[in-house]
Design a protein around this motif. Sequence first.
Motif, PDB file in Angstrom:
ATOM      1  N   UNK A 190      40.150  24.541  46.968  1.00  0.00           N
ATOM      2  CA  UNK A 190      40.330  25.940  47.355  1.00  0.00           C
ATOM      3  C   UNK A 190      39.080  26.600  47.910  1.00  0.00           C
ATOM      4  N   UNK A 191      37.882  26.033  47.670  1.00  0.00           N
ATOM      5  CA  UNK A 191      36.704  26.694  48.197  1.00  0.00           C
ATOM      6  C   UNK A 191      35.413  26.116  47.671  1.00  0.00           C
ATOM      7  N   UNK A 192      34.350  26.922  47.791  1.00  0.00           N
ATOM      8  CA  UNK A 192      33.020  26.529  47.325  1.00  0.00           C
ATOM      9  C   UNK A 192      32.432  27.663  46.489  1.00  0.00           C
TER      10      UNK A 192
ATOM     11  N   UNK B 219      43.243  33.038  45.015  1.00  0.00           N
ATOM     12  CA  UNK B 219      41.795  32.888  45.104  1.00  0.00           C
ATOM     13  C   UNK B 219      41.276  33.895  46.114  1.00  0.00           C
ATOM     14  N   UNK B 220      40.292  34.688  45.714  1.00  0.00           N
ATOM     15  CA  UNK B 220      39.713  35.711  46.580  1.00  0.00           C
ATOM     16  C   UNK B 220      38.419  35.164  47.155  1.00  0.00           C
TER      17      UNK B 220
ATOM     18  N   UNK C 271      34.086  31.507  47.340  1.00  0.00           N
ATOM     19  CA  UNK C 271      34.954  32.179  46.370  1.00  0.00           C
ATOM     20  C   UNK C 271      34.212  33.313  45.668  1.00  0.00           C
ATOM     21  N   UNK C 272      34.825  34.504  45.668  1.00  0.00           N
ATOM     22  CA  UNK C 272      34.287  35.663  44.956  1.00  0.00           C
ATOM     23  C   UNK C 272      34.921  35.832  43.586  1.00  0.00           C
ATOM     24  N   UNK C 273      36.213  35.499  43.488  1.00  0.00           N
ATOM     25  CA  UNK C 273      36.923  35.710  42.236  1.00  0.00           C
ATOM     26  C   UNK C 273      38.368  35.294  42.368  1.00  0.00           C
TER      27      UNK C 273
END
Length: 644
Positions: A239-241, A286-287, A294-296
């Motif tokens: 989903x991200x880093x 996922x924000x 990723x922030x939150x």
Amino acid sequence: MGRILLLLAAVFSFSVMPAEAAEPPSLEIYGNLPSIRSLAISPSGERVVFLRDDGEREYAAAFDFKKNEMIGGVNTSDIKAHDIYFVSEDYVILFVSETEYKPGYRSEYEFTTAFSWNVETDEVKELLRYEDELHPGQTGLGYIVGRMKDEDYVFMPAFIGLPNPDLDLLKVRLESGVSVSSESGTYHTRDWIVDENGNVVAREEFDDKANLYSIFFYVNGRPVKIYEEETAIPDKSLVGVKPDGSALIVDVTLADTDRDALVALTPNGKFSERLYARPDAEVESVLSDFNRVVYGVRYSGLKPSYEFFDPALERQIASAQATFPDASVRLTDWTDDFETMVLRVEGGAAPPAYYLYRPSQHQISHAGSIYEGLGADQVGSVNIMKFKARDGVQISSILTLPPGGAVKGGYPTVILPHGGPASYDSVGFDWLAQYFASRGYAVVQPNFRGSWGFGESFKEAGHGQWGRGVMQHDVTDAADAAIKAGVADPERMCIVGASYGGYAALAGGAFTPDLYQCVAAFAPVTDLPRMIFDEGLERGRRSWVVDYWTKVIGDVNKERDRLEDISPANHAEAFKAPVLLIHGNDDTVVPYRQSRIMEGALKGADKDVELVKVKGGDHWLSTSEMRLETLRALGGFVDSHIGQ
């Protein structure tokens, strides 16, 4: 897609007595698409864009706060516009689709694509339109997975090549829509992560034939496989880093919490820490930024909750939620510095709306009504209803009552099971539930077993339980609970649903025929063996999709008799209530023939049935025309059987 491009011309101009309620709004307020949707803010916060339906036409619009005026518009009346957002201060992405058929392919499919719109010049370009080696007939085109910092380029995955395409990553110029370079993937690639400098960070793959799930981390421009797992159905997702770039972030289901969570995957292939995990909620959204930093997260729940890496941001969102204590507050967009955030607020006493939140100024301002013409005294009250199923398991439901209504009973009632089935209903503004509430009905939306959001065990408790098992029992028990609570009039109850919810509605008519006075199903599955057979024909017998439905419903090769027995089309003689079937003939998820099968069975049994074919209709009712035709048929049907 030439037709779509031609259509995108700039067009801007800008006891047992329910309480008495206000005059109900027109059907069109609910049947049309929302007046404003997908409101997004520019990186600086000086502009917003949104999709607009004014009752006569649909278009995308841009507003500049400094100029205090609308600065452009794009006609979307003849396409299906799904989303709009900024990728830079000047460039906006418009994500659209249309249902297409190509010779040589088995069936219709939903073709998606993206357009860049320069709000300064009003120029619109279809991205990847002139890509020579673009594989025809692919779905999922038009998604953007990254952007270049301070440059007007984005990164888009696309299948390239004939006859065996690979999912490559293309660098696309927003001004022309043409790709200028690419990174090679494989046929099994399913996602990419790229940083703001254009460097590939990671790649995700799933080999459907070999049942191998893999994650690659890029070192000095070269992919290194850091994780591999043998699985028929992938249960992990890249989903991200992390903000510091030290690890990838992967969505997994944790055994000890029984919930979806986010964990860190280090470059050496080790799952090192839990980043976002709660024992009482799933990671629902996922924000992150455009490059997947990723922030939150937003967690599942009957009302959403949030957690961020930055504690200050977490406190700011909590403060915004406290401003609307009875509603669901969803963070939908933000500026690069989070100085301005876009909130969608719904489910409280006020009509749903977008707000601009400026935490440093302690200011929340109304940005637009999502359903214009809807007054506060015309909104049905949204309540949480919990009950014990027949085996003692607690089931949560959403209960929507008529405006001004109180839980005193006597309401004609619509039981409205959700689709999926791995989804759930929560506090919000459900346009169909609100329509029925505005007409004096109570609406019960049960989160039956098999629903997502309440833990893996709760979801898996619905596997193999369609029709005659606990999934349907929970729906029946919700109806009984509403009767016992004094909310529902047992002599005036209808079950209505779409997709899986349509199956559940028909199962209710077939297996509990004395409970409902009418049954309505939109895009329902009616013949389960046929559905699984069609999925195998479309995707291949070894596809993970076939494996998934086998797990959720049953094995058609080993359990055909059971699947036949829980197919509503095989129990037409059991129906006592009249049945309405509604189905779009361009549905690419549940084929129109599923409703034809049900109609034929009911007519053969001499039952009261009507099939409404929504011409050009898809599975999601993507246009106002589709929604209006559906709502007119559905509203009239329910009124004629259990109305006041």
